[in-house]
Scaffold this active site. Structure first.
Site, PDB file in Angstrom:
ATOM      1  N   HIS A 169      -2.559   6.846   4.730  1.00 56.54           N
ATOM      2  CA  HIS A 169      -1.453   5.891   4.882  1.00 56.54           C
ATOM      3  C   HIS A 169      -0.121   6.393   4.346  1.00 56.54           C
ATOM      4  CE1 HIS A 169      -0.763   1.267   5.310  1.00 56.54           C
ATOM      5  NE2 HIS A 169      -0.318   1.992   6.349  1.00 56.54           N
ATOM      6  N   CYS A 184       0.773  -1.239   0.000  1.00 55.35           N
ATOM      7  CA  CYS A 184       0.000   0.000   0.000  1.00 55.35           C
ATOM      8  C   CYS A 184       0.809   1.297   0.000  1.00 55.35           C
ATOM      9  CB  CYS A 184      -0.920  -0.015   1.213  1.00 55.35           C
ATOM     10  SG  CYS A 184      -1.892   1.451   1.357  1.00 55.35           S
TER      11      CYS A 184
END
Length: 535
Positions: free
Chosen positions: A127, A71
């Site tokens: 993130h 990610c």
């Protein structure tokens, strides 16, 4: 509404995050993601993605699109246009409570677009760091952000668990949104995007970056979550995990349909570019497993194999000069920054030293494919490197000792007929009216479905042993990486190793930091927050 947690101390832990998240991006463009075989247009019959499929078939399906294997590196690559080795994000993810983020000296896509007059908004998962406010979305080019700062959360409570810590993580800009408790994340994000679109001045250009939580697994106790009404639509599916996963995909697909409707109602759809892509492959069996499928590709999220890197992607727009095609040219997630910047009227030469390649002319059929090589990654912490050049791919080593280097995710319930009528009758197709010919849809689907055999028929299967020596594959003939050609083409292996030596000269060390006990949510009103600002 108040929440109560037990305040616990620091624990040193290395989390191998194997997540599947969905991203939506529109600068007048959109972006989403999931596992390779989790969309109908790649051959899956057990899930239902009519809006996603309709938009893909009426646009350009990018069948050789690559992201990073996990990610944070993919998000950093997308927003900077640079390989992770050049931003220090090449290893793992930014852990909950770790005091680092995507370096502040990196200029991001919204900052470039803002200079062209765009209004930029972010939704969903971030993130990319938050230990200081300067690392959060509204300090990095986005006018607003609604969503969460960490990598995953519970879809209803919005609690993020990271042993031994847990805390609430849903925000409107810098303010905690306690009112979101009890509401499904996918629907919350969709509702917020609709609000922003409706209030936007249509005479000005708009950039929306939407990173859906779906279809990433939630916390460990209940990793797969969807509204019961959606789960009930897939009662025929077994096991139950795949049933819930299909419901999560359905919610995501419905979100896309609603967003296209909002653009249409606002009168901006005809001037919109929609980019749909996945930031990595599905997590079939690994940590945070969600029972997604990359079949028939090898590996899954976090691995250097096609199942971890080759991702679902398409681009749709009324302004594209070619449509309804499956393209097999190489494209990397870094390419979207220069491609979209050019499409928005920017000068590619003003982007500086980036790794992304401008593909706008190629997507419009005005040039030959501009990319022949992709550095998948150099991750010395895990101990692997992977590089694609032309038809060939080189892999040396693997992630987590090769534990996930398998072919998994074969669908047991793929005998159901593909519901083409749902594509034609979807919200998206009712709006665009692009699809009427069922044979045309079936032809596009066939061209977008991976078949692995050619090299295997010629040589037979030759196992790869990446922890012992490098492996070489001809991906054009062997997309499933079943035939290691290392012993047949030593000169090609040597060529790859010289290329990797050149890349290594420009590597920035990974920025990963250990989790800090000061980040413990129980010290901050039971929320994950920019703790370093409160020392």
């Amino acid at each position: 509404m108040s929440l109560s947690f037990q305040c616990t101390g620091h624990i040193g832990i290395l989390e191998i995050t194997i997540n599947l998240f969905n991203n939506i991006l529109f600068p007048d463009n959109l972006l989403i993601f999931q596992g390779w075989n989790d969309v109908g247009f790649h051959g899956a019959n057990d899930v239902s993605t009519p809006n996603i499929d309709a938009l893909a078939y009426s646009g350009l399906i990018l069948n050789s699109h690559y992201s990073e294997a996990i990610c944070t590196p993919s998000r950093a690559a997308l927003l900077t246009g640079k390989y992770p080795i050049h931003t220090g994000t090449q290893h793992g993810v930014i852990m909950e409570g770790a005091p680092w983020g995507l370096p502040l000296d990196q200029k991001l896509l919204p900052q470039y677009l803002n200079k062209l007059g765009y209004s930029s908004h972010a939704f969903g998962k971030w993130h990319l760091g938050y230990y200081r406010k300067e690392y959060t979305p509204t300090y990095r080019g986005f006018k607003t952000h609604y969503g969460f700062w960490n990598g995953y959360q519970d879809y209803f409570s919005h609690i993020v668990q990271f042993a031994p810590f847990e805390g609430f993580d849903m925000r409107r800009n810098m303010t905690v949104d306690w009112s979101s408790i009890g509401h499904y994340t996918t629907r919350l994000i969709t509702k917020e995007i609709a609000r922003v679109v409706r209030s936007h001045n249509a005479s000005n250009p708009l950039f929306l970056y939407v990173a859906h939580l779906a279809v990433h697994a939630a916390n460990y106790e209940v990793p797969l979550q969807a509204p019961q009404s959606s789960i009930d639509k897939f009662k025929h599916l077994e096991p139950v995990e795949r049933r819930i996963y299909a419901a999560m995909l359905w919610e995501l697909d419905q979100s896309l349909g609603k967003l296209v409707q909002e653009f249409k109602d606002k009168g901006i759809l005809d001037d919109t570019i929609i980019v749909f892509l996945s930031d990595n492959g599905a997590a079939t069996k690994g940590l945070h497993k969600n029972h997604g499928s990359n079949w028939p590709l090898k590996g899954e999220k976090i691995t250097p194999w096609e199942g971890g890197l080759r991702t679902v992607s398409f681009v749709w727009s009324p302004i594209l000069k070619r449509k309804k095609q499956v393209l097999n040219n190489l494209m990397h997630i870094t390419d979207w920054l220069p491609t979209l910047f050019t499409a928005a009227g920017g000068n590619r030469n003003k982007l500086g030293d980036i790794d992304g390649v401008d593909q706008w002319d190629f997507l419009n059929g005005n040039s030959v494919s501009p990319r022949n090589e992709i550095l998948h990654n150099i991750d010395d912490a895990y101990g692997y490197s992977a590089l694609r050049s032309g038809e060939y791919k080189y892999v040396n080593g693997s992630a987590i000792f090769g534990h996930l280097d398998n072919w998994v995710g074969r669908l047991r319930n793929n005998s159901y007929p593909y519901d083409v009528s749902s594509i034609v009758g979807s919200v998206v197709n009712r709006i665009t009216g692009d699809l009427e010919d069922i044979l045309e849809i079936e032809g596009l689907r066939m061209n977008a479905t991976v078949v692995c055999s050619k090299t295997g028929q010629r040589w037979g299967k030759v196992a790869c042993r990446p922890m012992k020596r490098p492996c070489l594959f001809n991906i054009a003939e062997d997309p499933c990486e079943r035939v290691d050609l290392w012993g047949r083409y030593p000169e090609k292996v040597a060529e790859f190793e010289e290329k990797l030596k050149t890349y290594r000269r420009s590597v920035t060390p990974p920025g990963n930091k250990r989790v800090e006990s000061k980040a413990n949510p129980c010290l901050h009103n039971n929320t994950w927050t920019d703790w370093a600002d409160y020392d």
